[in-house]
Design a protein around this motif. Structure first.
Motif, PDB file in Angstrom:
ATOM      1  N   SER A 298      46.469  52.160 -92.180  1.00 23.92           N
ATOM      2  CA  SER A 298      45.743  50.927 -91.877  1.00 23.92           C
ATOM      3  C   SER A 298      46.680  49.759 -91.573  1.00 23.92           C
ATOM      4  O   SER A 298      46.285  48.799 -90.914  1.00 23.92           O
ATOM      5  N   SER A 299      47.937  49.835 -92.051  1.00 26.81           N
ATOM      6  CA  SER A 299      48.876  48.748 -91.764  1.00 26.81           C
ATOM      7  C   SER A 299      49.536  48.905 -90.397  1.00 26.81           C
ATOM      8  O   SER A 299      50.282  48.043 -89.955  1.00 26.81           O
ATOM      9  N   GLY A 300      49.258  50.044 -89.721  1.00 27.21           N
ATOM     10  CA  GLY A 300      49.913  50.328 -88.445  1.00 27.21           C
ATOM     11  C   GLY A 300      49.219  49.652 -87.276  1.00 27.21           C
ATOM     12  O   GLY A 300      48.304  48.843 -87.436  1.00 27.21           O
ATOM     13  N   GLU A 301      49.662  50.006 -86.073  1.00 25.66           N
ATOM     14  CA  GLU A 301      49.092  49.417 -84.860  1.00 25.66           C
ATOM     15  C   GLU A 301      47.737  50.053 -84.572  1.00 25.66           C
ATOM     16  O   GLU A 301      47.598  51.273 -84.605  1.00 25.66           O
ATOM     17  N   PRO A 302      46.715  49.241 -84.271  1.00 27.69           N
ATOM     18  CA  PRO A 302      45.382  49.801 -84.048  1.00 27.69           C
ATOM     19  C   PRO A 302      45.327  50.698 -82.803  1.00 27.69           C
ATOM     20  O   PRO A 302      46.052  50.474 -81.839  1.00 27.69           O
ATOM     21  N   TRP A 303      44.473  51.685 -82.879  1.00 23.89           N
ATOM     22  CA  TRP A 303      44.205  52.568 -81.730  1.00 23.89           C
ATOM     23  C   TRP A 303      43.421  51.760 -80.699  1.00 23.89           C
ATOM     24  O   TRP A 303      42.399  51.148 -81.015  1.00 23.89           O
ATOM     25  N   LEU A 304      43.898  51.734 -79.475  1.00 25.05           N
ATOM     26  CA  LEU A 304      43.273  50.952 -78.405  1.00 25.05           C
ATOM     27  C   LEU A 304      42.632  51.892 -77.380  1.00 25.05           C
ATOM     28  O   LEU A 304      42.947  53.085 -77.344  1.00 25.05           O
ATOM     29  N   PRO A 305      41.746  51.364 -76.528  1.00 24.22           N
ATOM     30  CA  PRO A 305      41.150  52.227 -75.493  1.00 24.22           C
ATOM     31  C   PRO A 305      42.190  52.916 -74.614  1.00 24.22           C
ATOM     32  O   PRO A 305      41.941  54.006 -74.100  1.00 24.22           O
ATOM     33  N   GLU A 306      43.356  52.292 -74.443  1.00 25.69           N
ATOM     34  CA  GLU A 306      44.388  52.887 -73.579  1.00 25.69           C
ATOM     35  C   GLU A 306      45.409  53.735 -74.348  1.00 25.69           C
ATOM     36  O   GLU A 306      46.412  54.189 -73.777  1.00 25.69           O
ATOM     37  N   THR A 307      45.178  53.983 -75.638  1.00 24.89           N
ATOM     38  CA  THR A 307      46.104  54.806 -76.422  1.00 24.89           C
ATOM     39  C   THR A 307      46.031  56.269 -75.980  1.00 24.89           C
ATOM     40  O   THR A 307      44.948  56.856 -75.921  1.00 24.89           O
ATOM     41  N   LEU A 308      47.199  56.820 -75.673  1.00 21.94           N
ATOM     42  CA  LEU A 308      47.317  58.238 -75.303  1.00 21.94           C
ATOM     43  C   LEU A 308      47.725  59.053 -76.522  1.00 21.94           C
ATOM     44  O   LEU A 308      48.435  58.553 -77.392  1.00 21.94           O
ATOM     45  N   VAL A 309      47.294  60.314 -76.569  1.00 20.35           N
ATOM     46  CA  VAL A 309      47.721  61.195 -77.663  1.00 20.35           C
ATOM     47  C   VAL A 309      47.875  62.615 -77.124  1.00 20.35           C
ATOM     48  O   VAL A 309      47.179  63.016 -76.181  1.00 20.35           O
ATOM     49  N   ASN A 310      48.813  63.346 -77.711  1.00 22.16           N
ATOM     50  CA  ASN A 310      49.030  64.746 -77.347  1.00 22.16           C
ATOM     51  C   ASN A 310      47.828  65.583 -77.809  1.00 22.16           C
ATOM     52  O   ASN A 310      47.498  65.568 -78.994  1.00 22.16           O
ATOM     53  N   VAL A 311      47.205  66.299 -76.898  1.00 26.14           N
ATOM     54  CA  VAL A 311      45.975  67.036 -77.232  1.00 26.14           C
ATOM     55  C   VAL A 311      46.151  68.557 -77.182  1.00 26.14           C
ATOM     56  O   VAL A 311      45.180  69.305 -77.144  1.00 26.14           O
ATOM     57  N   TYR A 312      47.416  69.003 -77.215  1.00 23.32           N
ATOM     58  CA  TYR A 312      47.704  70.440 -77.254  1.00 23.32           C
ATOM     59  C   TYR A 312      46.929  71.196 -76.162  1.00 23.32           C
ATOM     60  O   TYR A 312      46.941  70.799 -75.009  1.00 23.32           O
ATOM     61  N   SER A 313      46.220  72.282 -76.523  1.00 23.83           N
ATOM     62  CA  SER A 313      45.647  73.181 -75.511  1.00 23.83           C
ATOM     63  C   SER A 313      44.495  72.589 -74.707  1.00 23.83           C
ATOM     64  O   SER A 313      44.044  73.210 -73.745  1.00 23.83           O
ATOM     65  N   VAL A 314      44.012  71.420 -75.094  1.00 27.23           N
ATOM     66  CA  VAL A 314      43.000  70.743 -74.270  1.00 27.23           C
ATOM     67  C   VAL A 314      43.552  70.556 -72.846  1.00 27.23           C
ATOM     68  O   VAL A 314      42.803  70.456 -71.879  1.00 27.23           O
ATOM     69  N   GLY A 315      44.882  70.561 -72.724  1.00 27.92           N
ATOM     70  CA  GLY A 315      45.504  70.409 -71.408  1.00 27.92           C
ATOM     71  C   GLY A 315      45.514  71.668 -70.557  1.00 27.92           C
ATOM     72  O   GLY A 315      45.765  71.582 -69.348  1.00 27.92           O
TER      73      GLY A 315
ATOM     74  N   VAL B 122      29.023  56.959 -74.707  1.00 26.87           N
ATOM     75  CA  VAL B 122      29.781  56.698 -75.931  1.00 26.87           C
ATOM     76  C   VAL B 122      31.248  56.574 -75.553  1.00 26.87           C
ATOM     77  O   VAL B 122      31.772  57.416 -74.817  1.00 26.87           O
ATOM     78  N   ASP B 123      31.902  55.509 -76.015  1.00 23.95           N
ATOM     79  CA  ASP B 123      33.341  55.349 -75.790  1.00 23.95           C
ATOM     80  C   ASP B 123      33.900  54.601 -76.993  1.00 23.95           C
ATOM     81  O   ASP B 123      33.800  53.371 -77.071  1.00 23.95           O
ATOM     82  N   LEU B 124      34.441  55.348 -77.964  1.00 21.83           N
ATOM     83  CA  LEU B 124      34.840  54.769 -79.244  1.00 21.83           C
ATOM     84  C   LEU B 124      36.319  55.041 -79.518  1.00 21.83           C
ATOM     85  O   LEU B 124      36.842  56.090 -79.147  1.00 21.83           O
ATOM     86  N   VAL B 125      36.974  54.086 -80.167  1.00 21.44           N
ATOM     87  CA  VAL B 125      38.316  54.308 -80.696  1.00 21.44           C
ATOM     88  C   VAL B 125      38.332  53.782 -82.126  1.00 21.44           C
ATOM     89  O   VAL B 125      37.538  52.908 -82.491  1.00 21.44           O
ATOM     90  N   GLY B 126      39.225  54.341 -82.942  1.00 16.99           N
ATOM     91  CA  GLY B 126      39.313  53.856 -84.314  1.00 16.99           C
ATOM     92  C   GLY B 126      40.577  54.324 -84.993  1.00 16.99           C
ATOM     93  O   GLY B 126      41.227  55.269 -84.549  1.00 16.99           O
ATOM     94  N   GLY B 127      40.930  53.643 -86.069  1.00 15.73           N
ATOM     95  CA  GLY B 127      42.105  53.999 -86.834  1.00 15.73           C
ATOM     96  C   GLY B 127      43.369  53.432 -86.226  1.00 15.73           C
ATOM     97  O   GLY B 127      43.344  52.462 -85.458  1.00 15.73           O
ATOM     98  N   SER B 128      44.481  54.064 -86.567  1.00 20.29           N
ATOM     99  CA  SER B 128      45.798  53.565 -86.187  1.00 20.29           C
ATOM    100  C   SER B 128      46.492  54.543 -85.258  1.00 20.29           C
ATOM    101  O   SER B 128      46.301  55.754 -85.370  1.00 20.29           O
ATOM    102  N   ARG B 129      47.302  54.027 -84.350  1.00 24.12           N
ATOM    103  CA  ARG B 129      48.068  54.923 -83.483  1.00 24.12           C
ATOM    104  C   ARG B 129      49.450  55.213 -84.056  1.00 24.12           C
ATOM    105  O   ARG B 129      50.200  56.025 -83.512  1.00 24.12           O
ATOM    106  N   THR B 130      49.794  54.560 -85.158  1.00 22.91           N
ATOM    107  CA  THR B 130      51.042  54.860 -85.846  1.00 22.91           C
ATOM    108  C   THR B 130      50.713  55.516 -87.182  1.00 22.91           C
ATOM    109  O   THR B 130      49.621  55.339 -87.715  1.00 22.91           O
ATOM    110  N   SER B 131      51.671  56.230 -87.728  1.00 23.12           N
ATOM    111  CA  SER B 131      51.363  57.066 -88.888  1.00 23.12           C
ATOM    112  C   SER B 131      51.360  56.306 -90.209  1.00 23.12           C
ATOM    113  O   SER B 131      51.135  56.897 -91.257  1.00 23.12           O
ATOM    114  N   ASP B 132      51.583  54.991 -90.154  1.00 29.50           N
ATOM    115  CA  ASP B 132      51.561  54.217 -91.405  1.00 29.50           C
ATOM    116  C   ASP B 132      50.173  53.665 -91.715  1.00 29.50           C
ATOM    117  O   ASP B 132      50.010  52.638 -92.359  1.00 29.50           O
TER     118      ASP B 132
END
Length: 358
Positions: free
Chosen positions: A48-65, A36-46
């Motif tokens: 559905s009108s924002g930039e789509p989440w892409l396979p290469e989108t990074l996000v801060n994952v807090y304690s997962v690090g 399974v390798d899925l992405v969805g939604g927006s990478r910007t906070s606006d």
């Protein structure tokens, strides 16, 4: 995607369609293969009108690090450059607390808080924060009880690493682990990687208050200093993305995290590249402490950097809803990376569906 895992995909899409999720990635390996390798939604906070989440989108994952930072130091343990049961001051002479490396890695060292109140800008000053920790008095006798070293973990682990190896955690991770295993994740991002980041957003406006807990509590002290760790203006800034706060600011894709756990689940080898001995992986994922956690305010089972669950799985969840783990019994690894700061119910539902199809 294998048809067997279609219900997981449907669950992920339902989270987005309902608005409970606004931007995330999900990756699962099963039986040594990505399924399974899925992405969805927006990478910007606006939305559905924002930039789509892409396979290469990074996000801060807090304690997962936290397990990722731990693995950097454990690499030196595996190479016999660091002894788990040596006192920290063998490697870091200014360090006053009589804790061992093992106690630091298992959240029992007694230093869950930075002792001096610092502003958000202090996250850029590694020397200042490690100096604060070196001079601190522990909250409890090291080894006697656990309390998640929520904000301090990365600096404790990272400074021992730096004193022995000379490199920062971020550089060590890039050169010794992420590079060889082709993992898309890192601490202290360069400008090009910062441009790939998703903006964090609140699932509801009360989230930062809930996340910190009771004012004045050990949890609030552990997670509120330096200031700004739940503030979107800080979290989405170039400062936060560019510095190394290894306890809480790993930026990652779900696929990078799932790959990492796949290598660990295979005993330290991925795509024919061995980074860790099987013995090191076994020790790193074994329960080192089982009892009350004074910061989480519940029972916890800590390994060397991860939480161990009663079903035998090991990994780590992050504040806000991201999570990554391996389940040796069922033979899978799972990673969810979200920008929508809320609770862990999304991950719980996805895991439930996954278990139903296995």
């Amino acid at each position: 995607m294998h048809p067997r895992f279609a219900p997981v995909r449907d669950c992920f899409h339902d989270l987005l369609a309902s608005g409970r999720e606004t931007g995330a990635s999900l990756a699962i390996w099963y039986d040594g293969q990505p399924v399974v390798d899925l992405v969805g939604g927006s990478r910007t906070s606006d939305g559905s009108s924002g930039e789509p989440w892409l396979p290469e989108t990074l996000v801060n994952v807090y304690s997962v690090g936290k397990p990722v930072a731990a693995l950097c130091l454990l690499t030196l343990v595996d190479r016999e450059k660091v002894d788990l049961d040596a006192p920290v001051d063998r490697y870091w002479p200014e360090f006053r607390t009589p804790a061992t490396v093992r106690q630091v890695l298992s959240h029992t060292a007694g230093l869950p808080t930075f002792p001096v109140p610092r502003p958000a800008t202090a996250i850029a000053d590694w020397t200042l924060l490690t100096g604060d920790l070196a001079a601190a008095d522990p909250e409890w006798a090291p080894g006697s009880v656990a309390g998640e070293h929520a904000w301090t973990y990365g600096h404790l682990v990272g400074e021992v690493l730096r004193r022995v190896d000379g490199r920062s955690v971020g550089r060590f991770l890039a050169e010794e682990i992420a590079g060889p295993w082709r993992l898309d994740l890192g601490f202290g991002l360069a400008d090009a990687d910062q441009r790939r980041c998703a903006d964090l957003r609140y699932g509801d406006p009360e989230w930062p208050t809930r996340a910190l807990g009771e004012p004045g509590s050990l949890r609030a002290r552990a997670m509120g200093n330096p200031a700004g760790g739940q503030d979107l203006a800080v979290l989405n800034s170039a400062l936060w993305r560019g510095v190394e706060m290894p306890a809480v600011n790993l930026h990652a894709t779900a696929s990078g995290l799932a790959r990492l756990y796949a290598g660990l689940l295979a005993g330290g080898v991925l795509d024919g590249v061995r980074l860790f001995s099987a013995e090191l992986v076994a020790e790193a994922t074994r329960v080192q402490y089982d009892g009350p956690d004074l910061v989480l305010d519940r029972t916890a089972r800590w390994t060397l950097g991860m939480q161990w669950e009663p079903d035998g799985s090991w990994g780590m969840g992050g504040l806000g809803g991201s999570s990554a783990w391996a389940d040796p019994e069922r033979g899978y690894t799972f990673a969810y990376a979200t920008a929508q700061l809320a609770e862990h119910d999304r991950v719980d539902e996805l895991a439930e569906v996954l278990h139903s199809v296995l």
